[in-house]
Design a protein around this motif. Structure first.
Motif, PDB file in Angstrom:
ATOM      1  N   ARG A  63      51.727  54.557  46.155  1.00  0.00           N
ATOM      2  CA  ARG A  63      50.433  54.529  45.455  1.00  0.00           C
ATOM      3  C   ARG A  63      50.416  53.446  44.384  1.00  0.00           C
ATOM      4  O   ARG A  63      49.363  52.921  44.051  1.00  0.00           O
ATOM      5  N   ILE A  64      51.573  53.124  43.837  1.00  0.00           N
ATOM      6  CA  ILE A  64      51.647  52.047  42.848  1.00  0.00           C
ATOM      7  C   ILE A  64      51.446  50.696  43.537  1.00  0.00           C
ATOM      8  O   ILE A  64      50.849  49.783  42.981  1.00  0.00           O
TER       9      ILE A  64
ATOM     10  N   GLU B 259      43.306  51.571  45.406  1.00  0.00           N
ATOM     11  CA  GLU B 259      41.902  51.271  45.671  1.00  0.00           C
ATOM     12  C   GLU B 259      41.379  50.353  44.574  1.00  0.00           C
ATOM     13  O   GLU B 259      41.800  50.427  43.434  1.00  0.00           O
ATOM     14  N   GLY B 260      40.440  49.492  44.915  1.00  0.00           N
ATOM     15  CA  GLY B 260      39.843  48.628  43.906  1.00  0.00           C
ATOM     16  C   GLY B 260      40.759  47.493  43.523  1.00  0.00           C
ATOM     17  O   GLY B 260      41.435  46.918  44.362  1.00  0.00           O
ATOM     18  N   SER B 261      40.800  47.179  42.239  1.00  0.00           N
ATOM     19  CA  SER B 261      41.625  46.063  41.795  1.00  0.00           C
ATOM     20  C   SER B 261      42.310  46.407  40.476  1.00  0.00           C
ATOM     21  O   SER B 261      41.866  47.264  39.725  1.00  0.00           O
ATOM     22  N   LYS B 262      43.418  45.727  40.255  1.00  0.00           N
ATOM     23  CA  LYS B 262      44.147  45.841  38.992  1.00  0.00           C
ATOM     24  C   LYS B 262      44.351  44.426  38.472  1.00  0.00           C
ATOM     25  O   LYS B 262      44.862  43.568  39.177  1.00  0.00           O
ATOM     26  N   HIS B 263      43.928  44.213  37.238  1.00  0.00           N
ATOM     27  CA  HIS B 263      44.010  42.891  36.609  1.00  0.00           C
ATOM     28  C   HIS B 263      43.273  41.839  37.437  1.00  0.00           C
ATOM     29  O   HIS B 263      43.663  40.677  37.478  1.00  0.00           O
TER      30      HIS B 263
ATOM     31  N   GLU C 123      46.203  41.125  47.657  1.00  0.00           N
ATOM     32  CA  GLU C 123      46.314  39.863  46.921  1.00  0.00           C
ATOM     33  C   GLU C 123      47.567  39.874  46.056  1.00  0.00           C
ATOM     34  O   GLU C 123      48.281  38.879  45.966  1.00  0.00           O
ATOM     35  N   TRP C 124      47.851  41.024  45.433  1.00  0.00           N
ATOM     36  CA  TRP C 124      49.101  41.167  44.680  1.00  0.00           C
ATOM     37  C   TRP C 124      50.299  40.984  45.611  1.00  0.00           C
ATOM     38  O   TRP C 124      51.262  40.284  45.278  1.00  0.00           O
ATOM     39  N   MET C 125      50.222  41.628  46.771  1.00  0.00           N
ATOM     40  CA  MET C 125      51.326  41.544  47.729  1.00  0.00           C
ATOM     41  C   MET C 125      51.559  40.094  48.151  1.00  0.00           C
ATOM     42  O   MET C 125      52.702  39.630  48.233  1.00  0.00           O
TER      43      MET C 125
ATOM     44  N   ASP D 182      52.064  42.169  36.908  1.00  0.00           N
ATOM     45  CA  ASP D 182      52.147  42.833  38.212  1.00  0.00           C
ATOM     46  C   ASP D 182      52.310  44.343  38.041  1.00  0.00           C
ATOM     47  O   ASP D 182      53.213  44.798  37.342  1.00  0.00           O
ATOM     48  N   PRO D 183      51.461  45.138  38.714  1.00  0.00           N
ATOM     49  CA  PRO D 183      51.567  46.596  38.610  1.00  0.00           C
ATOM     50  C   PRO D 183      52.914  47.158  39.083  1.00  0.00           C
ATOM     51  O   PRO D 183      53.296  48.244  38.650  1.00  0.00           O
ATOM     52  N   VAL D 184      53.643  46.437  39.936  1.00  0.00           N
ATOM     53  CA  VAL D 184      54.937  46.968  40.406  1.00  0.00           C
ATOM     54  C   VAL D 184      56.054  46.757  39.392  1.00  0.00           C
ATOM     55  O   VAL D 184      57.156  47.269  39.590  1.00  0.00           O
ATOM     56  N   ASN D 185      55.775  46.059  38.315  1.00  0.00           N
ATOM     57  CA  ASN D 185      56.816  45.857  37.306  1.00  0.00           C
ATOM     58  C   ASN D 185      57.328  47.186  36.768  1.00  0.00           C
ATOM     59  O   ASN D 185      58.498  47.299  36.400  1.00  0.00           O
ATOM     60  N   VAL D 186      56.476  48.220  36.752  1.00  0.00           N
ATOM     61  CA  VAL D 186      56.925  49.535  36.306  1.00  0.00           C
ATOM     62  C   VAL D 186      58.010  50.074  37.245  1.00  0.00           C
ATOM     63  O   VAL D 186      58.971  50.705  36.794  1.00  0.00           O
TER      64      VAL D 186
END
Length: 192
Positions: free
Chosen positions: A16-17, A21-25, A31-33, A102-106
């Motif tokens: 889920r991270i 859905e939608g966008s982050k930053h 697109e992040w991938m 990047d959201p996966v940095n967590v």
């Protein structure tokens, strides 16, 4: 409970991270991938078709993703010097800076606190799962050159010094030592 099933359920929650859905930053998940992939891909894999393969989408959708990332200034396209029909993709300085959000940095940080042995076991367990599912589905996943069946390593000894040269047997091209740790969509692991 079945440990294998429980592990998959945990992977789904971690996913889920990665997939949201939608966008982050300002970017959607694919697109992040794509941005992550291009920041770690070797020169053979920084093409629109390799990106489509990695993201698991059509070339048309990959073109849309590339256009968005290019419009935002995160990547650039360059015509190949060797083949004017080919396009090479590269991440810009602005794109590299943006990856800090990047959201996966967590997830990276959560894994980074593990001791080295635990990190290696975790990585190797995930690779094992991918290798097994690839064999069952007769497909190949993306991985680093140093694990690939096509990597050739030549060691020479001269004047008491050992030099190592790498090359890719698939692309029939030399590979610089730092490149063996980059991602390749043509990766094929050694079968045992």
């Amino acid at each position: 409970m079945n440990l294998a099933r429980e592990s998959i359920e945990l992977l789904e929650q971690v996913a889920r991270i990665l997939w949201f859905e939608g966008s982050k930053h300002g970017l959607r998940d694919r697109e992040w991938m794509a941005l992550r992939f291009l920041s770690r891909a070797n020169r053979f894999s920084r093409t629109p078709s390799a990106l489509a393969s990695y993201v698991g989408t059509t070339r048309g959708t990959a073109s849309f993703i590339i256009g968005e990332l290019e419009r935002l200034g995160y990547i650039e396209r360059k015509r190949s010097v060797k083949d004017k029909r080919s396009v090479m993709l590269s991440i810009t300085q602005q794109g590299k800076k943006f990856l800090a959000r990047d959201p996966v940095n967590v997830l990276v940080e959560a894994i980074a606190v593990l001791d080295d042995e635990a990190k290696i076991r975790f990585r190797d367990a995930l690779r094992h799962v991918l290798d097994q599912s690839d064999a069952a589905e007769q497909r190949h996943h993306t991985d680093v050159c140093k694990r690939c069946i096509f990597l050739r390593e030549d060691r020479t000894n001269a004047d008491g010094k050992t030099t190592v040269e790498f090359s890719c047997r698939l692309f029939r091209a030399p590979i610089a030592e730092p490149e063996v740790d980059l991602l390749c969509t043509s990766f094929e692991h050694h079968r045992q």
